[in-house]
Design a protein around this motif. Structure first.
Motif, PDB file in Angstrom:
ATOM      1  N   ALA A 152     -22.754 -78.649 184.205  1.00 58.82           N
ATOM      2  CA  ALA A 152     -23.843 -79.072 183.320  1.00 58.82           C
ATOM      3  C   ALA A 152     -24.416 -80.427 183.744  1.00 58.82           C
ATOM      4  O   ALA A 152     -25.624 -80.664 183.645  1.00 58.82           O
ATOM      5  N   LYS A 153     -23.547 -81.294 184.225  1.00 56.83           N
ATOM      6  CA  LYS A 153     -23.988 -82.620 184.663  1.00 56.83           C
ATOM      7  C   LYS A 153     -24.290 -82.651 186.156  1.00 56.83           C
ATOM      8  O   LYS A 153     -24.763 -83.667 186.665  1.00 56.83           O
ATOM      9  N   ASN A 154     -23.973 -81.556 186.836  1.00 62.26           N
ATOM     10  CA  ASN A 154     -24.152 -81.490 188.293  1.00 62.26           C
ATOM     11  C   ASN A 154     -23.379 -82.598 189.007  1.00 62.26           C
ATOM     12  O   ASN A 154     -23.917 -83.293 189.871  1.00 62.26           O
ATOM     13  N   MET A 155     -22.125 -82.722 188.608  1.00 65.34           N
ATOM     14  CA  MET A 155     -21.261 -83.783 189.118  1.00 65.34           C
ATOM     15  C   MET A 155     -19.979 -83.190 189.698  1.00 65.34           C
ATOM     16  O   MET A 155     -19.500 -82.141 189.239  1.00 65.34           O
ATOM     17  N   VAL A 156     -19.422 -83.880 190.656  1.00 67.91           N
ATOM     18  CA  VAL A 156     -18.108 -83.550 191.198  1.00 67.91           C
ATOM     19  C   VAL A 156     -17.258 -84.814 191.120  1.00 67.91           C
ATOM     20  O   VAL A 156     -17.767 -85.920 191.351  1.00 67.91           O
ATOM     21  N   TYR A 157     -15.994 -84.649 190.825  1.00 68.82           N
ATOM     22  CA  TYR A 157     -15.104 -85.785 190.648  1.00 68.82           C
ATOM     23  C   TYR A 157     -13.869 -85.651 191.533  1.00 68.82           C
ATOM     24  O   TYR A 157     -13.466 -84.549 191.913  1.00 68.82           O
ATOM     25  N   LEU A 158     -13.287 -86.790 191.831  1.00 66.23           N
ATOM     26  CA  LEU A 158     -11.995 -86.814 192.507  1.00 66.23           C
ATOM     27  C   LEU A 158     -11.126 -87.818 191.765  1.00 66.23           C
ATOM     28  O   LEU A 158     -11.354 -89.022 191.854  1.00 66.23           O
ATOM     29  N   GLN A 159     -10.165 -87.303 191.034  1.00 64.14           N
ATOM     30  CA  GLN A 159      -9.199 -88.156 190.349  1.00 64.14           C
ATOM     31  C   GLN A 159      -8.059 -88.438 191.311  1.00 64.14           C
ATOM     32  O   GLN A 159      -7.422 -87.506 191.816  1.00 64.14           O
ATOM     33  N   MET A 160      -7.827 -89.715 191.563  1.00 65.24           N
ATOM     34  CA  MET A 160      -6.792 -90.113 192.511  1.00 65.24           C
ATOM     35  C   MET A 160      -5.734 -90.925 191.787  1.00 65.24           C
ATOM     36  O   MET A 160      -6.067 -91.924 191.136  1.00 65.24           O
ATOM     37  N   SER A 161      -4.501 -90.497 191.906  1.00 64.82           N
ATOM     38  CA  SER A 161      -3.399 -91.177 191.255  1.00 64.82           C
ATOM     39  C   SER A 161      -2.323 -91.500 192.282  1.00 64.82           C
ATOM     40  O   SER A 161      -2.323 -90.948 193.386  1.00 64.82           O
ATOM     41  N   SER A 162      -1.405 -92.359 191.889  1.00 66.74           N
ATOM     42  CA  SER A 162      -0.300 -92.757 192.784  1.00 66.74           C
ATOM     43  C   SER A 162      -0.831 -93.129 194.157  1.00 66.74           C
ATOM     44  O   SER A 162      -0.323 -92.679 195.188  1.00 66.74           O
ATOM     45  N   LEU A 163      -1.846 -93.943 194.167  1.00 69.90           N
ATOM     46  CA  LEU A 163      -2.504 -94.300 195.424  1.00 69.90           C
ATOM     47  C   LEU A 163      -1.578 -95.077 196.339  1.00 69.90           C
ATOM     48  O   LEU A 163      -0.732 -95.864 195.883  1.00 69.90           O
ATOM     49  N   LYS A 164      -1.765 -94.830 197.621  1.00 66.82           N
ATOM     50  CA  LYS A 164      -0.960 -95.458 198.654  1.00 66.82           C
ATOM     51  C   LYS A 164      -1.874 -96.245 199.595  1.00 66.82           C
ATOM     52  O   LYS A 164      -3.058 -95.912 199.716  1.00 66.82           O
ATOM     53  N   PRO A 165      -1.330 -97.247 200.288  1.00 63.66           N
ATOM     54  CA  PRO A 165      -2.167 -97.983 201.243  1.00 63.66           C
ATOM     55  C   PRO A 165      -2.828 -97.061 202.275  1.00 63.66           C
ATOM     56  O   PRO A 165      -3.958 -97.327 202.706  1.00 63.66           O
ATOM     57  N   GLU A 166      -2.164 -95.998 202.641  1.00 60.25           N
ATOM     58  CA  GLU A 166      -2.747 -95.065 203.625  1.00 60.25           C
ATOM     59  C   GLU A 166      -3.909 -94.247 203.070  1.00 60.25           C
ATOM     60  O   GLU A 166      -4.569 -93.518 203.813  1.00 60.25           O
ATOM     61  N   ASP A 167      -4.173 -94.361 201.785  1.00 58.24           N
ATOM     62  CA  ASP A 167      -5.353 -93.715 201.207  1.00 58.24           C
ATOM     63  C   ASP A 167      -6.611 -94.561 201.394  1.00 58.24           C
ATOM     64  O   ASP A 167      -7.718 -94.122 201.062  1.00 58.24           O
ATOM     65  N   THR A 168      -6.440 -95.757 201.916  1.00 57.17           N
ATOM     66  CA  THR A 168      -7.575 -96.639 202.147  1.00 57.17           C
ATOM     67  C   THR A 168      -8.545 -96.010 203.140  1.00 57.17           C
ATOM     68  O   THR A 168      -8.162 -95.629 204.244  1.00 57.17           O
ATOM     69  N   ALA A 169      -9.787 -95.878 202.729  1.00 55.82           N
ATOM     70  CA  ALA A 169     -10.803 -95.225 203.562  1.00 55.82           C
ATOM     71  C   ALA A 169     -12.136 -95.251 202.835  1.00 55.82           C
ATOM     72  O   ALA A 169     -12.213 -95.592 201.646  1.00 55.82           O
ATOM     73  N   MET A 170     -13.168 -94.860 203.572  1.00 57.28           N
ATOM     74  CA  MET A 170     -14.447 -94.553 202.937  1.00 57.28           C
ATOM     75  C   MET A 170     -14.387 -93.098 202.505  1.00 57.28           C
ATOM     76  O   MET A 170     -14.000 -92.236 203.299  1.00 57.28           O
ATOM     77  N   TYR A 171     -14.762 -92.845 201.276  1.00 60.28           N
ATOM     78  CA  TYR A 171     -14.707 -91.496 200.725  1.00 60.28           C
ATOM     79  C   TYR A 171     -16.121 -90.945 200.565  1.00 60.28           C
ATOM     80  O   TYR A 171     -17.002 -91.622 200.032  1.00 60.28           O
ATOM     81  N   TYR A 172     -16.280 -89.708 201.027  1.00 60.96           N
ATOM     82  CA  TYR A 172     -17.583 -89.062 201.017  1.00 60.96           C
ATOM     83  C   TYR A 172     -17.543 -87.753 200.247  1.00 60.96           C
ATOM     84  O   TYR A 172     -16.568 -87.002 200.315  1.00 60.96           O
ATOM     85  N   CYS A 173     -18.641 -87.475 199.592  1.00 62.25           N
ATOM     86  CA  CYS A 173     -18.855 -86.196 198.931  1.00 62.25           C
ATOM     87  C   CYS A 173     -19.757 -85.363 199.839  1.00 62.25           C
ATOM     88  O   CYS A 173     -20.696 -85.901 200.453  1.00 62.25           O
TER      89      CYS A 173
END
Length: 123
Positions: free
Chosen positions: A75-96
């Motif tokens: 309905a909102k034409n949206m996509v989400y990414l819920q990220m939990s328990s983040l780690k230093p190796e998750d550091t990055a540019m994130y793209y949709c």
């Protein structure tokens, strides 16, 4: 004109959470397969999560399974990414990204891309 605009990135300590959003215009998330990709400096772009236009099947990279959740709001034409328990190796540019067909894991299969949002996880 198709636009994908990511938001929600930022700096967080290890163990923290972030929720990324992707606002789509000119393309319907309900009729496209959507993916969240990330790229760290010196590394190839990789898909961390995808949601298929076919039965809304979701898929995750092994490195984020159990920690990240992709979802969409048609309905909102949206996509989400819920990220939990983040780690230093998750550091990055994130793209949709969006593609009309199946939810490929390969970046070159995706037609539309956002500009990205930076996620930095400190130890």
């Amino acid at each position: 004109q198709v636009q994908l605009v990511e938001s929600g990135g930022g700096s967080v300590q290890a163990g923290g959470s972030l929720r990324l959003s992707c606002a789509a215009s000119g393309v319907a998330v309900s009729t496209n397969s959507m993916g969240w990709f990330r790229q760290a400096p010196g590394k190839e772009r990789e898909r961390v999560a995808g949601i298929s236009r076919f039965r809304s099947r979701t898929d995750y990279a092994d490195s984020v399974k159990g920690r990240f959740t992709i979802s969409q709001d048609n309905a909102k034409n949206m996509v989400y990414l819920q990220m939990s328990s983040l780690k230093p190796e998750d550091t990055a540019m994130y793209y949709c990204a969006a593609v009309r067909s199946y939810a490929s894991q390969w970046p070159y299969d995706y037609v539309y891309w956002g500009q990205g949002t930076q996620v930095t996880v400190s130890s």
